[in-house]
Motif scaffolding. Structure first.
Motif, PDB file in Angstrom:
ATOM      1  N   GLY A 157       0.871  -1.208  -0.043  1.00 45.62           N
ATOM      2  CA  GLY A 157      -0.035  -0.148  -0.014  1.00 45.62           C
ATOM      3  C   GLY A 157       0.895   1.251   0.069  1.00 45.62           C
ATOM      4  O   GLY A 157       2.100   1.256   0.229  1.00 45.62           O
ATOM      5  N   LEU A 158       0.138   2.485  -0.418  1.00 51.54           N
ATOM      6  CA  LEU A 158       0.954   3.718  -0.304  1.00 51.54           C
ATOM      7  C   LEU A 158       0.801   4.186   1.238  1.00 51.54           C
ATOM      8  O   LEU A 158      -0.080   3.994   1.945  1.00 51.54           O
ATOM      9  CB  LEU A 158       0.054   4.609  -1.143  1.00 51.54           C
ATOM     10  N   VAL A 159       2.021   4.575   1.619  1.00 53.19           N
ATOM     11  CA  VAL A 159       2.284   5.123   3.225  1.00 53.19           C
ATOM     12  C   VAL A 159       2.710   6.629   3.054  1.00 53.19           C
ATOM     13  O   VAL A 159       3.733   6.769   2.166  1.00 53.19           O
ATOM     14  CB  VAL A 159       3.203   4.236   3.596  1.00 53.19           C
ATOM     15  N   GLY A 164       4.571   0.814   0.899  1.00 48.90           N
ATOM     16  CA  GLY A 164       4.896  -0.218   2.067  1.00 48.90           C
ATOM     17  C   GLY A 164       4.580  -1.518   1.536  1.00 48.90           C
ATOM     18  O   GLY A 164       3.664  -2.006   0.929  1.00 48.90           O
ATOM     19  N   GLY A 165       5.695  -2.441   2.017  1.00 51.97           N
ATOM     20  CA  GLY A 165       5.333  -3.945   1.763  1.00 51.97           C
ATOM     21  C   GLY A 165       4.884  -4.792   2.821  1.00 51.97           C
ATOM     22  O   GLY A 165       4.813  -6.114   2.602  1.00 51.97           O
ATOM     23  N   ILE A 167       8.537 -11.067   4.208  1.00 52.77           N
ATOM     24  CA  ILE A 167       9.045 -10.660   3.073  1.00 52.77           C
ATOM     25  C   ILE A 167       8.617  -9.241   2.887  1.00 52.77           C
ATOM     26  O   ILE A 167       7.474  -8.889   3.025  1.00 52.77           O
ATOM     27  CB  ILE A 167       8.367 -11.565   2.116  1.00 52.77           C
ATOM     28  N   GLY A 168       9.474  -8.274   2.295  1.00 55.23           N
ATOM     29  CA  GLY A 168       9.006  -6.929   2.162  1.00 55.23           C
ATOM     30  C   GLY A 168       8.549  -7.022   0.519  1.00 55.23           C
ATOM     31  O   GLY A 168       9.385  -7.165  -0.306  1.00 55.23           O
ATOM     32  N   GLY A 202       2.366  -7.715   8.137  1.00 55.75           N
ATOM     33  CA  GLY A 202       3.689  -7.893   7.634  1.00 55.75           C
ATOM     34  C   GLY A 202       3.556  -9.154   6.335  1.00 55.75           C
ATOM     35  O   GLY A 202       2.935 -10.289   6.553  1.00 55.75           O
ATOM     36  N   SER A 203       4.136  -8.880   5.335  1.00 55.26           N
ATOM     37  CA  SER A 203       3.966  -9.767   4.141  1.00 55.26           C
ATOM     38  C   SER A 203       4.561 -10.989   4.600  1.00 55.26           C
ATOM     39  O   SER A 203       5.833 -10.868   5.071  1.00 55.26           O
ATOM     40  CB  SER A 203       4.400  -9.207   2.715  1.00 55.26           C
TER      41      SER A 203
END
Length: 330
Positions: free
Chosen positions: A33-35, A49-50, A80-81, A55-56
């Motif tokens: 998403g956009l942060v 943001g990943g 994972i990012g 957290g992915s």
């Protein structure tokens, strides 16, 4: 020959039965998403943001039934990012979780790198944002997320009561107390009401001082509504004391879910670094596994306090944060 064929068939059936008693599941979360961060000392920051709401991750979990109600379980989970593909938790292969355990009528015992009982109370009971998005309680409150070398025991539920106790070995030669962690919770559930008392202690590297957090949480759920109230009393390794109060709300209707919270941080030390966080979030479910999200949080810092608005994987850079993104679980 006939007996040999029958024996072979029987062996095959037994092998199939044994295989059916074991299972391994591959699972994960993809969150991006956009942060938008505002109010930082270096200026505004816009990022992808990943792992914003969660957290992915990619994980493997398995279970083998041993009979008599007992089973062996394991979990290996890697962060994972999603924005750049890098490993999370400092590059650890299975930095999110890595544990092996045994469960039965006695409860469950597990060993490895695990979430502390204190963290699970913050995530699952106190915080409507579940320690994610811009409104995460971790912006102001200690969460004591993961502990290495953790031995954990979770009791069966008896008359609504459950205990979760854990010991994290510091593994320091000549000093068993150095870097040691002690964490636990006692919960009571009766109908729509859940009440939990949690405590966490972490010794420093020389075992000359320790940080501690004690929290009591009450949550009440009615249909699609949920309200939580938490109070935490804290002391850091330097002896500075503080208190946190969290009021959380969530409401669901069909594919829609609204989250909101207010957190007050009271610094009882001489510097009096108080802070207050306001947060609101919205989730729109596209399917059972996929949802869109939007979240906003703002922190009022006082007397030179420098708390920042982060999310599930980002510590943040400013006093205001906005999230817009999508999360998919598989």
């Amino acid at each position: 020959m006939k007996q040999l064929a029958i024996s072979a068939i029987a062996l095959t059936l037994c092998s199939g039965a044994a295989f059916a008693q074991s299972s391994v599941t591959v699972y994960g979360v993809a969150d991006a998403g956009l942060v938008l961060e505002r109010g930082g000392a270096a200026g505004n920051v816009n990022t992808l943001g990943g792992g914003v709401g969660s957290g992915s991750r990619l994980g493997f979990k398995g279970k083998e039934d041993l009979g008599g109600g007992m089973s062996v379980r394991f979990i290996l989970e890697s962060g994972i990012g999603l924005d750049n593909g890098a490993s999370g938790q400092g590059g650890l292969t299975f930095g999110r979780q890595a544990a092996l355990g045994l469960s039965g009528s006695f409860g469950a015992v597990s060993l490895g790198r695990q979430y502390s009982p204190y963290y699970k109370v913050v995530r699952d009971v106190a915080d409507p944002f579940e320690v994610g998005f811009a409104g995460t309680a971790s912006n102001l409150m200690s969460t004591n997320t993961r502990v290495d070398n953790l031995a954990e025991y979770t009791s069966p539920t008896v008359a609504g009561f459950t205990a979760d106790l854990a010991y994290g070995a510091g593994e320091t030669a000549g000093n068993n107390a150095a870097n040691r962690s002690l964490s636990g919770s006692a919960s009571y559930v009766r109908g729509p009401l859940t009440v939990v008392l949690a405590h966490h202690v972490k010794d420093n590297a020389l075992a000359t001082a320790h940080a501690r957090n004690t929290m009591i949480v009450a949550r009440y759920c009615v249909d699609a509504w949920s309200a939580s109230l938490a109070r935490a009393v804290n002391r850091d390794v330097a002896g500075a004391e503080s208190k946190d109060t969290l009021l959380g709300l969530s409401a669901s209707s069909g594919a829609h879910k609204v989250l909101a919270s207010v957190i007050l941080h009271q610094d009882d030390s001489a510097v009096n670094h108080d802070a207050r966080q306001y947060a609101i979030g919205y989730l729109h479910r596209l399917s059972v596994r996929t949802e869109l999200y939007a979240a906003y949080a703002h922190i009022n810092n006082r007397n030179g306090a420098s708390f920042k608005v982060g999310n599930a994987t980002d510590n943040g850079s400013g006093s205001t944060g906005v999230n817009l993104g999508m999360r998919h679980s598989f």
